[in-house]
Design a protein around this motif. Sequence first.
Motif, mmCIF file in Angstrom:
data_model
loop_
_atom_site.group_PDB
_atom_site.id
_atom_site.type_symbol
_atom_site.label_atom_id
_atom_site.label_comp_id
_atom_site.label_asym_id
_atom_site.label_seq_id
_atom_site.Cartn_x
_atom_site.Cartn_y
_atom_site.Cartn_z
ATOM 1 N N GLN A 23 102.331 41.019 26.326
ATOM 2 C CA GLN A 23 101.367 42.096 25.000
ATOM 3 C C GLN A 23 100.619 41.721 24.570
ATOM 4 N N ARG B 35 96.147 42.330 24.968
ATOM 5 C CA ARG B 35 95.625 43.055 23.480
ATOM 6 C C ARG B 35 94.394 42.340 23.212
ATOM 7 N N LEU C 206 100.712 47.898 25.926
ATOM 8 C CA LEU C 206 99.812 46.568 25.115
ATOM 9 C C LEU C 206 100.653 46.359 23.458
#
Length: 492
Positions: free
Chosen positions: A336, A340, A361
């Motif tokens: 994640q 991002r 995310l």
Amino acid sequence: MVQNNLILGVVLSTLILFLFVRKLPVIAMIFISLPISILATFLAMQVLGRTFNVISLAGIALSTGMILDAAIVVVETAVRYREQGERVVDAIHKTMAEVSGALVNSVVSSIIVFAPILLMQSAEGKLFHDLAITISSALGASLFVALLLLPLLLRYILPSIKALDTTGDFVDRISARLARMVVSSRNRSVMLLLLVVVPIAGLILLAPKLNILPQVEGTRVNVSVNVNQSMNHEALTSELLMPINQLIEAEQEQQQGPLIDKFLSFVSGSSSVQLVLYPKEPEQAEQLKSWAKNTLDAAFPHANVYANFNSLLGFGLSTNRRVTIDFTGTSLDDLQLIGREVYEHLNTNMGYANPWSNTPLYNDDPQIIFTPKDNQLLELGESQYNLSQKLRALTDGVYIGEYSNGTKNLPIYIKGEDWDAINNVMDTPLYFPLENKVTLLRTLVDYELDVGPSSLYRLNGFRTLSINVTPPPSIPLSTFIDDSQSSSDPYY
């Protein structure tokens, strides 16, 4: 529009022929092949069950010039022999002996090029079937006319040809100059370099970038409004969908921006609202696209707004230009974090449109983590799998089989009553037949309230986070893929 282009092509072909030939009988002989070849194309379309459409008419328009090629070669060669003093019959015989083989090879090789298209069964291949059929039929008919019909008609036209140069002094001067250019070995080497080496180098250096199909944009504006968190359907409807609808209706009532004929809006997934806008005037489509993006950006600064046009070739075809960048690993938190950073890079630095991820995310979906108490389960003779099935039945529901009503099979699910607090679930009594005991769920598991992603995706058994990006129409797909790979390499 296609019909007009077809007529324009015929007119331009006539003007070019008149410019170089300047003999009406000869021009008429050449143009005899045009209606006969097009008529044969119509016949082929009828036999194969094809209809008039944009693709088939485009094929006929494109084949107009090629239809005339064979006729021009035959007629011009026969006229040349006749002007050199040959008798009519001898001129025709020499013409056919000279050009027949070359014409057959040329036309057949052109038709063979379209054979792979006819064998393609994909949607893209079927799109061009009509194009291949019309051009191949027209070329085959033009060969038939050039080899069989024109020699017969030349028998009546050649006697009227006088001993005049049909090409004119200008063409002779150009031909003589080109011939002198290759007399010396030095000139031949230079011409070889210019005509062979330079084109090959240009072919390598100037090759166009790759795309699946041409980007033929319509006038319908598609708008995507995305938020960076997962929300349920009711929240997206009340906090995003309804305010967007009210904003558009208010702007239209005040006649702010281009007029909209109609629009459609709906919730898509757990983090976006989709809009489809139809302009009142097709000429204002570009203005409507800019207005929609600017207006929604200003009204919803917390959301990401993307606007683009629909593709006229998009229905049922692989015109989807979406590129997927996959990141696999064992730690969802690390994936994640990488997602991002890549998302932000694509969204700001590269200027590409509408990136989104199949895995959220951010961990913003409420979750309950149950941890089994192994000793208690062992005493009751219960496995962790059976316990997990009971937990699923108490929460989301569990599939147990099918029931047939005589016409179709219906799935059977077991699901507990809806609950408002976790304590209601933990106080649920469970029966264990092996020990003939009833005990509360809280004696078998511990729980923890947490947040996590609303969905998980696995690729080849590994946790995977995918960033999907659609490049703008101005950027070729191959260029976009190269840029995406170079920008994502530091994360691999």
